[in-house]
Design an enzyme around this catalytic site. Structure first.
Site, PDB file in Angstrom:
ATOM      1  N   CYS A 103      -2.739  -8.468 -12.220  1.00  0.00           N
ATOM      2  CA  CYS A 103      -2.932  -7.238 -11.439  1.00  0.00           C
ATOM      3  C   CYS A 103      -1.963  -7.124 -10.264  1.00  0.00           C
ATOM      4  CB  CYS A 103      -4.365  -7.150 -10.933  1.00  0.00           C
ATOM      5  SG  CYS A 103      -5.599  -7.123 -12.254  1.00  0.00           S
ATOM      6  N   HIS A 106      -4.326  -1.669  -5.395  1.00  0.00           N
ATOM      7  CA  HIS A 106      -4.692  -1.948  -6.780  1.00  0.00           C
ATOM      8  C   HIS A 106      -6.081  -1.377  -7.009  1.00  0.00           C
ATOM      9  CE1 HIS A 106      -5.709  -3.802 -10.481  1.00  0.00           C
ATOM     10  NE2 HIS A 106      -6.441  -4.765  -9.959  1.00  0.00           N
ATOM     11  N   ASN A 149      -9.674  -0.185 -14.049  1.00  0.00           N
ATOM     12  CA  ASN A 149      -8.697  -1.189 -13.633  1.00  0.00           C
ATOM     13  C   ASN A 149      -7.614  -1.279 -14.708  1.00  0.00           C
ATOM     14  OD1 ASN A 149      -7.233  -3.493 -13.002  1.00  0.00           O
ATOM     15  ND2 ASN A 149      -9.022  -4.728 -12.492  1.00  0.00           N
TER      16      ASN A 149
END
EC number: 2.3.1.180
Length: 324
Positions: free
Chosen positions: A114, A251, A281
């Site tokens: 990520c 993020h 996500n």
């Protein structure tokens, strides 16, 4: 004069299939309310059968080129941040290079889960400020729907697919915090925490792809602490403070993490770009997706000071300070 890596084009791509939370109610013990309350996610996009990470990256790249008014041949280097490449090798970046018809320059992948896009931004900045290249395209692209355990309700409802692309160009600045472009970066990793978020397969260990495993509570705890710290560290390096920030572009993992991190930074949620409700996500794709959507919404404008920050498996985390 100081060379800066300045944004000149942005674009994104999302698969056509939209998956609302209610779809998971048919197969696992969960509800729309449960997912929303714990993550802020309402829907996400899943890649179509046969649609790959490089396919999405190429679409996002073309959108960024159109936004910049550039041709593929104007790009000197191409970096793709991904943990879900089409193949073990060659890199997804070389596939994007071929898909764009880019015969010059070089292309490679960056894998920091990520945090991949933040790592890739920092890498692109180094290439530009060293004078090695003039323009770098940085892409975050993921098909996390291909590595889910569909019986694990704690993880499979959180992730989605997509891609975002940003073009950076070498431009002269004055060497002050008022310059446009990347002003500072702060990167970290700690392999002692690798078991908190990982995929339980791999070429040299199981000869299989594996599926995602996560200790959610521990990841949440580390995320809030480490994201605020790295953002402040990057701001300090740039000679700036939280009061100077126009937008945090975080993020997009979990709305509670985003909210808590903004609170620890002393920045109101009215200065945070949030897309997690629509995308879930998307790992390394989440920041460039949020940047592109933020620009399209009219939130992010030329001259705005942005903080991008992310944490992912590794654990790996970091922040980049960027004046749009």
């Amino acid at each position: 004069m100081t060379l800066r890596a300045v944004p000149v084009g942005i674009g994104h791509y999302l698969p056509a299939r939209i998956v609302p939370n209610s779809e998971f109610e048919k197969t696992i013990d969960t509800t729309d309310e449960w997912i929303r309350s714990r993550s802020g996610i309402e829907r996400r996009h899943f890649a179509a059968e046969g649609e790959t990470t490089s396919d999405m990256a190429i679409a996002a790249a073309r959108a960024a080129l159109a936004d910049a008014g550039l041709e593929p041949g104007d790009i000197d280097a191409l970096i793709v941040a991904t943990s879900t490449p089409d193949l073990t090798f060659p890199s997804a970046a070389t596939m994007v290079q071929a898909g764009l018809g880019l015969k010059s320059g070089f292309a490679f992948d960056v894998q920091a889960v990520c945090a991949g896009f933040v790592y890739a931004l920092s890498t692109a900045n180094a290439f530009i400020t060293s004078g090695q290249v003039k323009r770098v395209m940085v892409i975050g692209a993921e098909t996390f729907s291909r590595i889910m355990d569909w019986q694990d309700r704690g993880t499979c409802v959180l992730f989605g697919d997509g891609a975002g692309a940003l073009i950076l160009e070498a431009q002269d600045g004055k060497g002050t915090p008022e310059d446009r472009g990347i002003l500072a970066a702060d990167l970290h990793s700690d392999g002692d925490f690798r078991d908190l978020l990982y995929v339980d397969g791999g070429v040299s260990s199981t000869q299989s792809t594996g599926v995602l495993r996560m200790q959610g509570r521990e990841v949440f705890r580390h995320a809030v602490e480490k994201l605020a710290e790295t953002a402040h560290a990057a701001l300090d390096k740039a000679g700036l403070g939280a009061e100077d920030v126009d937008w945090i572009v975080p993020h997009q993992a979990n709305l509670r993490i985003i909210t808590r991190t903004a609170q620890k930074m002393g920045v109101g949620m009215d200065r945070v770009v949030v897309t997690v409700q629509d995308h879930g996500n998307t790992s390394a794709a989440s920041i460039p997706l949020a940047l592109s959507v933020g620009v399209a919404r009219g939130q992010i404008k030329r001259g705005d000071l942005l903080v991008t920050e992310a944490i992912g498996g590794g654990l790996a985390w970091g922040a980049v300070i960027l004046r749009w």
